[in-house]
Design a protein around this motif. Structure first.
Motif, PDB file in Angstrom:
ATOM      1  N   ASP A  81     -26.865   8.146  24.588  1.00 34.15           N
ATOM      2  CA  ASP A  81     -25.745   7.892  25.497  1.00 34.15           C
ATOM      3  C   ASP A  81     -24.667   7.021  24.856  1.00 34.15           C
ATOM      4  O   ASP A  81     -23.523   6.988  25.329  1.00 34.15           O
ATOM      5  CB  ASP A  81     -26.247   7.212  26.785  1.00 34.15           C
ATOM      6  N   ALA A  82     -25.060   6.290  23.810  1.00 35.43           N
ATOM      7  CA  ALA A  82     -24.069   5.434  23.152  1.00 35.43           C
ATOM      8  C   ALA A  82     -23.022   6.250  22.411  1.00 35.43           C
ATOM      9  O   ALA A  82     -21.899   5.782  22.182  1.00 35.43           O
ATOM     10  CB  ALA A  82     -24.771   4.470  22.198  1.00 35.43           C
ATOM     11  N   ALA A  83     -23.376   7.487  22.057  1.00 36.54           N
ATOM     12  CA  ALA A  83     -22.471   8.295  21.232  1.00 36.54           C
ATOM     13  C   ALA A  83     -21.116   8.559  21.885  1.00 36.54           C
ATOM     14  O   ALA A  83     -20.076   8.221  21.302  1.00 36.54           O
ATOM     15  CB  ALA A  83     -23.162   9.600  20.829  1.00 36.54           C
ATOM     16  N   GLU A  85     -14.155   4.899  22.040  1.00 39.82           N
ATOM     17  CA  GLU A  85     -13.631   3.562  21.748  1.00 39.82           C
ATOM     18  C   GLU A  85     -13.141   3.382  20.323  1.00 39.82           C
ATOM     19  O   GLU A  85     -12.476   2.385  20.017  1.00 39.82           O
ATOM     20  CB  GLU A  85     -14.723   2.500  22.029  1.00 39.82           C
ATOM     21  N   HIS A  86     -13.542   4.304  19.436  1.00 36.24           N
ATOM     22  CA  HIS A  86     -13.210   4.095  18.020  1.00 36.24           C
ATOM     23  C   HIS A  86     -12.685   5.370  17.369  1.00 36.24           C
ATOM     24  O   HIS A  86     -12.949   6.473  17.854  1.00 36.24           O
ATOM     25  CB  HIS A  86     -14.462   3.630  17.258  1.00 36.24           C
ATOM     26  N   PRO A  87     -11.982   5.213  16.272  1.00 37.89           N
ATOM     27  CA  PRO A  87     -11.574   6.395  15.495  1.00 37.89           C
ATOM     28  C   PRO A  87     -12.804   7.105  14.949  1.00 37.89           C
ATOM     29  O   PRO A  87     -13.877   6.489  14.842  1.00 37.89           O
ATOM     30  CB  PRO A  87     -10.697   5.816  14.383  1.00 37.89           C
ATOM     31  N   PHE A  92     -14.409   8.233  12.115  1.00 39.46           N
ATOM     32  CA  PHE A  92     -15.409   7.753  11.158  1.00 39.46           C
ATOM     33  C   PHE A  92     -16.105   6.500  11.651  1.00 39.46           C
ATOM     34  O   PHE A  92     -17.322   6.357  11.546  1.00 39.46           O
ATOM     35  CB  PHE A  92     -14.790   7.485   9.784  1.00 39.46           C
ATOM     36  N   GLU A  93     -15.325   5.592  12.195  1.00 38.80           N
ATOM     37  CA  GLU A  93     -15.889   4.340  12.671  1.00 38.80           C
ATOM     38  C   GLU A  93     -16.908   4.596  13.783  1.00 38.80           C
ATOM     39  O   GLU A  93     -17.969   3.956  13.833  1.00 38.80           O
ATOM     40  CB  GLU A  93     -14.767   3.431  13.179  1.00 38.80           C
ATOM     41  N   ALA A  94     -16.591   5.537  14.653  1.00 37.51           N
ATOM     42  CA  ALA A  94     -17.527   5.877  15.725  1.00 37.51           C
ATOM     43  C   ALA A  94     -18.830   6.404  15.143  1.00 37.51           C
ATOM     44  O   ALA A  94     -19.920   6.003  15.553  1.00 37.51           O
ATOM     45  CB  ALA A  94     -16.889   6.912  16.652  1.00 37.51           C
ATOM     46  N   LEU A  95     -18.707   7.267  14.155  1.00 32.19           N
ATOM     47  CA  LEU A  95     -19.910   7.823  13.514  1.00 32.19           C
ATOM     48  C   LEU A  95     -20.719   6.720  12.840  1.00 32.19           C
ATOM     49  O   LEU A  95     -21.937   6.628  12.997  1.00 32.19           O
ATOM     50  CB  LEU A  95     -19.511   8.886  12.479  1.00 32.19           C
ATOM     51  N   ALA A  96     -20.008   5.863  12.095  1.00 34.24           N
ATOM     52  CA  ALA A  96     -20.700   4.785  11.379  1.00 34.24           C
ATOM     53  C   ALA A  96     -21.413   3.851  12.349  1.00 34.24           C
ATOM     54  O   ALA A  96     -22.579   3.493  12.146  1.00 34.24           O
ATOM     55  CB  ALA A  96     -19.698   4.000  10.529  1.00 34.24           C
ATOM     56  N   LYS A  97     -20.736   3.477  13.410  1.00 36.00           N
ATOM     57  CA  LYS A  97     -21.353   2.566  14.370  1.00 36.00           C
ATOM     58  C   LYS A  97     -22.544   3.213  15.059  1.00 36.00           C
ATOM     59  O   LYS A  97     -23.563   2.566  15.309  1.00 36.00           O
ATOM     60  CB  LYS A  97     -20.308   2.112  15.413  1.00 36.00           C
ATOM     61  N   TRP A  98     -22.395   4.496  15.363  1.00 40.57           N
ATOM     62  CA  TRP A  98     -23.522   5.145  16.018  1.00 40.57           C
ATOM     63  C   TRP A  98     -24.707   5.247  15.066  1.00 40.57           C
ATOM     64  O   TRP A  98     -25.864   5.053  15.478  1.00 40.57           O
ATOM     65  CB  TRP A  98     -23.167   6.541  16.536  1.00 40.57           C
ATOM     66  N   LEU A  99     -24.464   5.512  13.803  1.00 43.03           N
ATOM     67  CA  LEU A  99     -25.569   5.611  12.846  1.00 43.03           C
ATOM     68  C   LEU A  99     -26.268   4.267  12.691  1.00 43.03           C
ATOM     69  O   LEU A  99     -27.494   4.205  12.518  1.00 43.03           O
ATOM     70  CB  LEU A  99     -25.069   6.114  11.486  1.00 43.03           C
ATOM     71  N   GLN A 100     -25.506   3.183  12.757  1.00 41.51           N
ATOM     72  CA  GLN A 100     -26.150   1.866  12.719  1.00 41.51           C
ATOM     73  C   GLN A 100     -27.004   1.662  13.968  1.00 41.51           C
ATOM     74  O   GLN A 100     -28.115   1.122  13.893  1.00 41.51           O
ATOM     75  CB  GLN A 100     -25.086   0.768  12.589  1.00 41.51           C
ATOM     76  N   ARG A 101     -26.480   2.100  15.073  1.00 43.85           N
ATOM     77  CA  ARG A 101     -27.247   2.029  16.324  1.00 43.85           C
ATOM     78  C   ARG A 101     -28.519   2.848  16.196  1.00 43.85           C
ATOM     79  O   ARG A 101     -29.605   2.406  16.586  1.00 43.85           O
ATOM     80  CB  ARG A 101     -26.372   2.562  17.460  1.00 43.85           C
ATOM     81  N   TYR A 102     -28.404   4.036  15.646  1.00 46.90           N
ATOM     82  CA  TYR A 102     -29.548   4.931  15.441  1.00 46.90           C
ATOM     83  C   TYR A 102     -30.552   4.304  14.477  1.00 46.90           C
ATOM     84  O   TYR A 102     -31.767   4.335  14.707  1.00 46.90           O
ATOM     85  CB  TYR A 102     -29.039   6.276  14.921  1.00 46.90           C
ATOM     86  N   ALA A 103     -30.036   3.692  13.429  1.00 45.00           N
ATOM     87  CA  ALA A 103     -30.921   3.044  12.454  1.00 45.00           C
ATOM     88  C   ALA A 103     -31.703   1.917  13.114  1.00 45.00           C
ATOM     89  O   ALA A 103     -32.907   1.747  12.871  1.00 45.00           O
ATOM     90  CB  ALA A 103     -30.114   2.502  11.273  1.00 45.00           C
ATOM     91  N   ALA A 104     -31.029   1.148  13.951  1.00 43.42           N
ATOM     92  CA  ALA A 104     -31.708   0.061  14.659  1.00 43.42           C
ATOM     93  C   ALA A 104     -32.798   0.628  15.560  1.00 43.42           C
ATOM     94  O   ALA A 104     -33.901   0.069  15.658  1.00 43.42           O
ATOM     95  CB  ALA A 104     -30.701  -0.736  15.487  1.00 43.42           C
ATOM     96  N   PHE A 105     -32.507   1.743  16.191  1.00 41.83           N
ATOM     97  CA  PHE A 105     -33.488   2.393  17.062  1.00 41.83           C
ATOM     98  C   PHE A 105     -34.723   2.804  16.265  1.00 41.83           C
ATOM     99  O   PHE A 105     -35.855   2.492  16.635  1.00 41.83           O
ATOM    100  CB  PHE A 105     -32.838   3.611  17.735  1.00 41.83           C
ATOM    101  N   ILE A 106     -34.498   3.482  15.148  1.00 40.51           N
ATOM    102  CA  ILE A 106     -35.632   3.935  14.329  1.00 40.51           C
ATOM    103  C   ILE A 106     -36.431   2.743  13.816  1.00 40.51           C
ATOM    104  O   ILE A 106     -37.661   2.727  13.865  1.00 40.51           O
ATOM    105  CB  ILE A 106     -35.136   4.775  13.136  1.00 40.51           C
TER     106      ILE A 106
END
Lengths: 186, 186
Positions: A67-69, A75-77, A79-93
């Motif tokens: 849902d964060a995606a 909220e972000h351009p 690439f930044e949205a992708l990068a932030k979501w991947l960090q979120r995903y990494a934290a999840f894993i």
DNA sequence: TGAAAAACGGAACATCGTTCCGTATTTTAG
DNA sequence: CTAAAATACGGAACGATGTTCCGTTTTTCA
């Protein structure tokens, strides 16, 4: 649905999430029930087996991650949205590394989770990735599965000896997505 | 040392190895003791905690894997010996995948095992690799740690959905060691 | 408002890891 | 070879945990 049911269900999920995070998935059921302010009987009526509670918590967190995606996308351009979501995903894993053994233990209660994970997470990244590619900010020769698999591997590897190596590797990987934007390797 | 001690120790290790393999490391202690034909008291005198028994079995199997190296080296030409040992090593890692969570659980009883593993396994591969490189059968720009780490990753990844994918990946990797024999990437 | 329905709490049960001690086995001194 | 000492053995007993069960409480609805 009776209001006490909803209230206890929420309390149990929240309590289980907290206890699993601090004491691992083998934490005593009584501790979870007590922290939620209910009796073990209540816990077992909602989650007949321990695995049901684990699965429910996992599903809940998959949802939160997926849902964060769209929120980040708004909220972000790109690439930044992708990068932030991947960090979120990494934290999840990373946070769920303790659950991995249980999930892959062959317990049939966990079998549907893999499908649920893909069904929720893939549609979450794909738009982020496509936007970033369309904006020319990310190379076009990677797909959603590549990225999800790579980040998961980096975060869940048993060879992550402390010191935030996984975080650095993921940051590096994300950064690498930018290069070759106009130079496909295909 | 009393002869019954030695006999029971052997029986316990063999029983534990078999039970762990079929029922996982969480198998009941009583089952292991019964299969060994001893009482639980005997088991606990030799292995004061469950983790001691797990560690002992693991050490035993590390030894078996490492000891296979010189034998293979004597029986086969360099590359074949290396390839066969790596398959042996891959089988070891795959078989011990169920132990990985326990070993990385932070239990201090397992901390020395990592050191023991490296101390036994590295000296086992190194001669095999050096012989194969010296014979010009394997490229010279890989070292023992590279190979051990790569094969372990391939075998222990959580993304091995059945169908012997890990075996195929390892075979591919081993095959890849031959190419570039005369074409260093350094 | 008062049954009926639903859910709650926690005592009770089964199973596990671990401890303890009376008994059996092995060693050793004479 | 024998008897006493030393050692190890087996399994009952203990505490902790997952799970079940049922008398009690809460909620619903007519």
């Amino acid at each position: 649905m009776r209001i006490d049911v909803q209230r206890n269900l929420d309390a149990l999920l929240q309590s289980a999430k907290a206890v699993f995070a601090t004491s691992g998935v083998d934490a005593p059921v009584r501790e979870i029930a007590e922290k939620a302010g209910v009796g073990v009987g209540t816990l077992y009526r909602h989650f007949p087996e321990r695995s049901d509670l684990i699965a429910a918590v996992f599903r809940h967190e998959i949802d939160a991650c997926a849902d964060a995606a769209p929120i980040l996308a708004a909220e972000h351009p790109p690439f930044e949205a992708l990068a932030k979501w991947l960090q979120r995903y990494a934290a999840f894993i990373t946070a769920k590394r303790g659950l991995a053994p249980a999930l892959h233990s062959g317990n049939p209660a966990f079998a549907p989770l893999r499908g649920y994970f893909e069904q929720r997470v893939q549609p979450a990244v794909r738009p982020l990735l496509e936007s970033a590619v369309a904006a020319g900010e990310v190379r076009s020769d990677v797909d959603a599965d590549d990225i999800l698999g790579a980040v998961a591997s980096l975060c869940s590897s048993a060879y992550n000896d402390g010191a935030g190596r996984a975080e650095r590797m993921v940051a590096l990987f994300i950064d690498g997505l930018r290069y070759g934007t106009h130079l496909s390797t295909k």
